[in-house]
Scaffold this motif. Structure first.
Motif, PDB file in Angstrom:
ATOM      1  N   GLY A  59       0.793  -1.219   0.000  1.00  0.00           N
ATOM      2  CA  GLY A  59       0.000   0.000   0.000  1.00  0.00           C
ATOM      3  C   GLY A  59       0.823   1.266   0.000  1.00  0.00           C
ATOM      4  O   GLY A  59       0.280   2.367   0.171  1.00  0.00           O
ATOM      5  N   PRO A  65      -1.602  -3.220  -2.028  1.00  0.00           N
ATOM      6  CA  PRO A  65      -2.068  -3.243  -0.641  1.00  0.00           C
ATOM      7  C   PRO A  65      -2.325  -4.667  -0.162  1.00  0.00           C
ATOM      8  O   PRO A  65      -2.483  -5.591  -0.970  1.00  0.00           O
ATOM      9  CB  PRO A  65      -3.368  -2.443  -0.690  1.00  0.00           C
ATOM     10  CG  PRO A  65      -3.857  -2.619  -2.093  1.00  0.00           C
ATOM     11  CD  PRO A  65      -2.623  -2.684  -2.942  1.00  0.00           C
ATOM     12  N   ALA A  68      -7.910  -6.247   3.539  1.00  0.00           N
ATOM     13  CA  ALA A  68      -8.441  -5.340   4.563  1.00  0.00           C
ATOM     14  C   ALA A  68      -8.227  -5.892   5.968  1.00  0.00           C
ATOM     15  O   ALA A  68      -8.287  -7.101   6.187  1.00  0.00           O
ATOM     16  CB  ALA A  68      -9.926  -5.098   4.313  1.00  0.00           C
ATOM     17  N   GLN A  69      -7.958  -4.969   6.895  1.00  0.00           N
ATOM     18  CA  GLN A  69      -7.807  -5.280   8.323  1.00  0.00           C
ATOM     19  C   GLN A  69      -6.582  -6.150   8.630  1.00  0.00           C
ATOM     20  O   GLN A  69      -6.540  -6.822   9.662  1.00  0.00           O
ATOM     21  CB  GLN A  69      -9.069  -5.954   8.868  1.00  0.00           C
ATOM     22  CG  GLN A  69     -10.341  -5.137   8.708  1.00  0.00           C
ATOM     23  CD  GLN A  69     -10.249  -3.771   9.371  1.00  0.00           C
ATOM     24  OE1 GLN A  69      -9.867  -3.662  10.531  1.00  0.00           O
ATOM     25  NE2 GLN A  69     -10.596  -2.734   8.625  1.00  0.00           N
ATOM     26  N   GLY A 142      -7.720   6.185  10.189  1.00  0.00           N
ATOM     27  CA  GLY A 142      -8.628   5.218   9.596  1.00  0.00           C
ATOM     28  C   GLY A 142      -9.920   5.829   9.113  1.00  0.00           C
ATOM     29  O   GLY A 142     -10.593   5.266   8.237  1.00  0.00           O
ATOM     30  N   GLU A 143     -10.297   6.976   9.668  1.00  0.00           N
ATOM     31  CA  GLU A 143     -11.498   7.686   9.240  1.00  0.00           C
ATOM     32  C   GLU A 143     -11.236   8.604   8.049  1.00  0.00           C
ATOM     33  O   GLU A 143     -12.128   9.315   7.597  1.00  0.00           O
ATOM     34  CB  GLU A 143     -12.056   8.495  10.405  1.00  0.00           C
ATOM     35  CG  GLU A 143     -12.587   7.621  11.550  1.00  0.00           C
ATOM     36  CD  GLU A 143     -12.945   8.412  12.786  1.00  0.00           C
ATOM     37  OE1 GLU A 143     -12.691   9.649  12.786  1.00  0.00           O
ATOM     38  OE2 GLU A 143     -13.452   7.816  13.751  1.00  0.00           O
ATOM     39  N   GLY A 144      -9.984   8.580   7.557  1.00  0.00           N
ATOM     40  CA  GLY A 144      -9.657   9.367   6.374  1.00  0.00           C
ATOM     41  C   GLY A 144      -9.030  10.710   6.660  1.00  0.00           C
ATOM     42  O   GLY A 144      -8.727  11.469   5.736  1.00  0.00           O
ATOM     43  N   ASP A 177      -0.827   6.512  -0.455  1.00  0.00           N
ATOM     44  CA  ASP A 177      -2.220   6.103  -0.534  1.00  0.00           C
ATOM     45  C   ASP A 177      -2.812   6.076   0.880  1.00  0.00           C
ATOM     46  O   ASP A 177      -2.268   5.410   1.766  1.00  0.00           O
ATOM     47  CB  ASP A 177      -2.309   4.714  -1.173  1.00  0.00           C
ATOM     48  CG  ASP A 177      -3.723   4.177  -1.187  1.00  0.00           C
ATOM     49  OD1 ASP A 177      -4.498   4.586  -2.051  1.00  0.00           O
ATOM     50  OD2 ASP A 177      -4.042   3.330  -0.318  1.00  0.00           O
ATOM     51  N   ASP A 179      -5.432   4.704   2.188  1.00  0.00           N
ATOM     52  CA  ASP A 179      -5.870   3.405   2.696  1.00  0.00           C
ATOM     53  C   ASP A 179      -4.682   2.544   3.114  1.00  0.00           C
ATOM     54  O   ASP A 179      -4.712   1.888   4.157  1.00  0.00           O
ATOM     55  CB  ASP A 179      -6.709   2.676   1.640  1.00  0.00           C
ATOM     56  CG  ASP A 179      -8.051   3.355   1.393  1.00  0.00           C
ATOM     57  OD1 ASP A 179      -8.566   4.004   2.320  1.00  0.00           O
ATOM     58  OD2 ASP A 179      -8.566   3.249   0.266  1.00  0.00           O
ATOM     59  N   ALA A 182      -3.343   4.053   6.323  1.00  0.00           N
ATOM     60  CA  ALA A 182      -4.195   3.795   7.480  1.00  0.00           C
ATOM     61  C   ALA A 182      -4.044   2.368   7.976  1.00  0.00           C
ATOM     62  O   ALA A 182      -3.975   2.123   9.192  1.00  0.00           O
ATOM     63  CB  ALA A 182      -5.654   4.086   7.126  1.00  0.00           C
ATOM     64  N   MET A 183      -3.987   1.393   7.050  1.00  0.00           N
ATOM     65  CA  MET A 183      -3.873   0.006   7.481  1.00  0.00           C
ATOM     66  C   MET A 183      -2.523  -0.245   8.149  1.00  0.00           C
ATOM     67  O   MET A 183      -2.440  -0.908   9.181  1.00  0.00           O
ATOM     68  CB  MET A 183      -4.060  -0.950   6.304  1.00  0.00           C
ATOM     69  CG  MET A 183      -4.160  -2.400   6.754  1.00  0.00           C
ATOM     70  SD  MET A 183      -4.218  -3.581   5.396  1.00  0.00           S
ATOM     71  CE  MET A 183      -5.598  -2.972   4.460  1.00  0.00           C
TER      72      MET A 183
END
Length: 269
Positions: A59, A65, A68-69, A142-144, A177, A179, A182-183
């Motif tokens: 990512g 990436p 998810a999670q 994580g909320e952007g 990126d 996302d 955040a991950m």
């Protein structure tokens, strides 16, 4: 230093990397929000004696990436897939920040694939206050939400050398990126204790290095990691913070050279 890509086994997509020099392999893993170019001073210096392979985290940069999670153990399995794709045997492995968590986890879970491990500005067993703060930051990201100045203010002083490095790092952070960032940050926030209980099983030469002004990857953490391993050494660089490989590149490179030259077994002198 051309960026190249290699396919990985499922569920991992392509990895982007820089592969420079010849000799014994040295694999470098950067921190959250960065990319392989963050190791440029060390790549340029150490590729004169080693094959240096600097990876883009999932990512980040040109790497795909993760699912998810994904938590820290998935990043560790990703590294295993990278070494398989590159057909590498035991490697010297160095990680910065999140990269240090991955490197430590890999040294614990795949000791036969690691000849030595260096943890630069690594985190280890945060206290509750620090843990709460970093988990809260991970939730916001994580909320952007993306606040560029807050991490930069933590990582850099007002010195001229720090400000030059800050401009480089700001460019990488600005292009990451969200996302993927955040991950990785979530895995970083929750991963400081994931492999901590197993440091005593690390028998290869371990270097734990940080700056004495790094408030989050503290000198106490570096010393604790070195003490927990069987063949550990701590190096603290005065007057520097979290991006010490960029703000004090010669000192970090020299410490890595010493680490690369240390005997594979035996007591620290």
């Amino acid at each position: 230093m051309t960026l190249i890509t290699r396919p990985l086994s499922d569920p991992f997509g392509p990895v982007a990397l820089r592969d420079v020099g010849a000799g014994a392999p040295l694999v470098l893993i950067h921190g959250v929000g960065m990319q392989s170019a963050a190791w440029t001073p060390q790549i340029e210096a150490l590729s004169k004696t080693h094959r240096v392979i600097a990876l883009d985290l999932p990512g980040h940069g040109g790497s795909a990436p993760l699912p998810a999670q994904s938590g820290l153990p998935v990043y560790v399995r990703w590294l295993d897939a990278v070494l398989d794709a590159l057909e590498l045997g035991p490697v010297a492995l160095a990680g910065h920040s999140m990269g240090a968590l991955i490197a430590a986890g890999f040294a614990v879970t795949s000791p036969d694939r690691v000849s030595r491990v260096a943890l630069v500005n690594g985190v280890y067993r945060r206290d509750q206050t620090a843990r709460d703060a970093v988990i809260a930051r991970a939730a916001v990201i994580g909320e952007g939400a993306f606040d560029l100045d807050t991490p930069l203010d933590r990582w850099f002083s007002d010195s001229r050398a720090d400000q030059v490095a800050r401009a480089q790092v700001a460019g990488w952070l600005s292009s990451v990126d969200i996302d993927g960032y955040a991950m990785a940050y979530r895995a970083f926030a929750h991963g400081d204790a994931t492999y901590a209980d197993r440091f005593a099983t690390i028998h290869c030469p371990l270097l734990a290095l940080t700056g004495d002004e790094d408030a989050n990857s503290t000198p106490a953490m570096a010393r604790a990691m070195a003490k927990a391993a069987q063949n550990g050494q701590a190096v603290i660089i005065d007057g520097h913070r979290h991006m010490v490989n960029l703000t004090a590149p010669e000192a970090v490179t020299n410490a890595l050279r010493d680490w690369l030259a240390r005997p594979a077994t035996g007591e620290i002198a």
